[in-house]
Design an enzyme around this catalytic site. Sequence first.
Site, PDB file in Angstrom:
ATOM      1  N   SER B 375      -3.173   3.102   4.532  1.00 53.77           N
ATOM      2  CA  SER B 375      -2.063   2.441   3.865  1.00 53.77           C
ATOM      3  C   SER B 375      -0.921   3.436   3.866  1.00 53.77           C
ATOM      4  O   SER B 375      -1.028   4.519   3.273  1.00 53.77           O
ATOM      5  CB  SER B 375      -2.433   2.081   2.425  1.00 53.77           C
ATOM      6  OG  SER B 375      -1.278   1.743   1.701  1.00 53.77           O
ATOM      7  N   ARG B 376       0.158   3.094   4.537  1.00 47.75           N
ATOM      8  CA  ARG B 376       1.263   4.056   4.668  1.00 47.75           C
ATOM      9  C   ARG B 376       2.028   4.219   3.357  1.00 47.75           C
ATOM     10  O   ARG B 376       2.836   5.126   3.210  1.00 47.75           O
ATOM     11  CB  ARG B 376       2.217   3.610   5.781  1.00 47.75           C
ATOM     12  CG  ARG B 376       1.540   3.538   7.146  1.00 47.75           C
ATOM     13  CD  ARG B 376       2.512   3.298   8.262  1.00 47.75           C
ATOM     14  NE  ARG B 376       1.846   2.657   9.407  1.00 47.75           N
ATOM     15  CZ  ARG B 376       2.385   2.508  10.605  1.00 47.75           C
ATOM     16  NH1 ARG B 376       3.597   2.920  10.835  1.00 47.75           N
ATOM     17  NH2 ARG B 376       1.713   1.927  11.574  1.00 47.75           N
ATOM     18  N   VAL B 377       1.779   3.335   2.414  1.00 49.47           N
ATOM     19  CA  VAL B 377       2.405   3.477   1.092  1.00 49.47           C
ATOM     20  C   VAL B 377       1.579   4.443   0.261  1.00 49.47           C
ATOM     21  O   VAL B 377       2.115   5.264  -0.479  1.00 49.47           O
ATOM     22  CB  VAL B 377       2.521   2.095   0.407  1.00 49.47           C
ATOM     23  CG1 VAL B 377       2.905   2.232  -1.048  1.00 49.47           C
ATOM     24  CG2 VAL B 377       3.523   1.244   1.157  1.00 49.47           C
TER      25      VAL B 377
END
Lengths: 116, 513
Positions: B375-377
């Site tokens: 998850s790039r967040v």
Amino acid sequence: MKRVVKKLVQASFLQGKIDKDRVLRIGNSLNRGQLKQYLFELKKKEKEQILYVDIPFNHHELYQKELEKIFPGKRIIFRRDQNLLLGIRIVDNDNIYEISMNKVLTDLVDYIKEYD
Amino acid sequence: MIESEEIIKQLEKRLATFSQDQKVQNVGFVQKNSDGVVVATGLSKVVMGEIVYFKQQETGLVFNLDEDSVSIILLGNGGKIKEGDKITRSEKLLTINASEDMLGRVINPLGLPLDGKPKPKKGKDMPLEKIAPGVVAREPVDTPLKTGIKAVDSMIPIGRGQRELIIGDRALGKTALVIDTIINQRISFSSKKPAKKDKKRVICIYVAIGQKQSSVARLIGKLQEEQAMTYTIIVSANSSDSAALQFLAPFAGIAIAEYFLEKGEDVLIVYDDLTKHAWAYRQLSLVLKRPAGREAYPGDIFYLHSRLLERAVKLNKKAGGGSITALPIIETQAGDISAYIPTNVISITDGQIYLQSDLFNIGVRPAINVGLSVSRVGGAAQTPAVKSVAGKLRLELAQYRELAAFAQFGSELDPATLSQLERGKRITEILKQQQYEPLSEALQILSIWAVTNGYLDDIPVSEIQQFEKEFHEYITTHNKNVLEELSQGSRPAEQTLKQMQKTMTDFKKGFSK
């Protein structure tokens, strides 16, 4: 090929009208597929040069002159269409100019149908 | 029964607003009708994406503007349209009428009901094609969207406004994952008090593209059973619907989502699945004789998905403060995530959850490959409470995977390695979860805290699931205030941790017996 066919169509007209001899001469030298395309373009070109005027009664010469002023260079064909009730419909290729009682009533019905 | 006088009054009211513009009508004529596409002549003034009407009450969407003709995709059956039929312009782009009345409804991409109930009440016409909000209107994603799935919320956290791809082969639990996420949003609707940012209600939209009608019916049944349909809208274009409707379905879904976004709401939209959406678009493009590229997809297949997914957004307060979280699903063939469409969508989204068939077959469900999922967040979408316990989880699992490869050789291992292997097995076991049983954040924190702090090291792996279930029941009845503390979202205080330790010790005494 499309461009060639369009040039042939241009050449098929003489003084704004389709020349029968030219059409026959051109038609005889084309194959089936090309002929199909040629006829389609010919009809399209002819349609561009004709103005259809639908009225609910017999036309008067006055209309002809007025319309020739507004649409110069077009061949005018009058058609009787009593469905209009009152008014006039002018068909210029893919543009339709219509002011008629039939259209008003039809639009009214559609407008009411949209109401929720 | 409405009285006749009332009907007359309504009609008079309607007629009073009638006016007629004397506009020139620009018309066309059908030249060819085949494969759901009509080629027409005329229509010289029509614009791209405009709705056109046929004589037989059919509608179409202008898709190609050529030199001598216009190609129109049919939005209905089109069986009665014949050569020479007149086509009129609507001078309108395709829109869908969205309203609050759509909640709990099943509709098609044109807004027509599929659930046998009356048409939803009129709201606002939302355009299907729209430019995504710009950079200035956005703010960073910092609010969690809780899926209720331990593996996701702890290691691949999703934030509100994020695009997280769910990718894997058929029948691995991609749809199950999103159904659990939708069911978990029930909590956000149960509280009547004004909610904090991460507890604000989330409206769910499920877009079914090219699915079997039986699958959609089963999904609706499950959502109704779990009382999740009250805040969910289903937009369905089944496999028996035309390619045009399947192509339009995701755009209809995002248009409805934008209606709620404008009101400052948080929305979750699921596209199930974009692979079939790409197939539908390919079919339309090939029939329209657009040049075919790689795998026969048209050249703008990337743009198709990028413009759709860019509309998922987290707006700043000035722009309304709402968010749209997108969970697109892609079905791979034989686990190949390097194929054309999967790589396209991976590069667009803010992370992916990769489901693997090997894991599914050995009983790890949800079959999430934590190594390939991201998850790039990341932590920005996690509460401090979850972050405090989940921090070590990914690392321990990665170490376990490395060691497990050596362990299969059967060589003698030192105690430290053995204990790490045992810990890894227990973590893998605790991350397993039954379908349709999303967990609250507090219970997730407890489970992960228990396994990462060694409380499960003396429990046999085969009994871990049972242990977890009974522990949850125990703490709910004996020490509910711990759950309330954990659900606040802040890092657990010393006092809370001590209570958790005491509860665990007391429970384990009873469990051993």
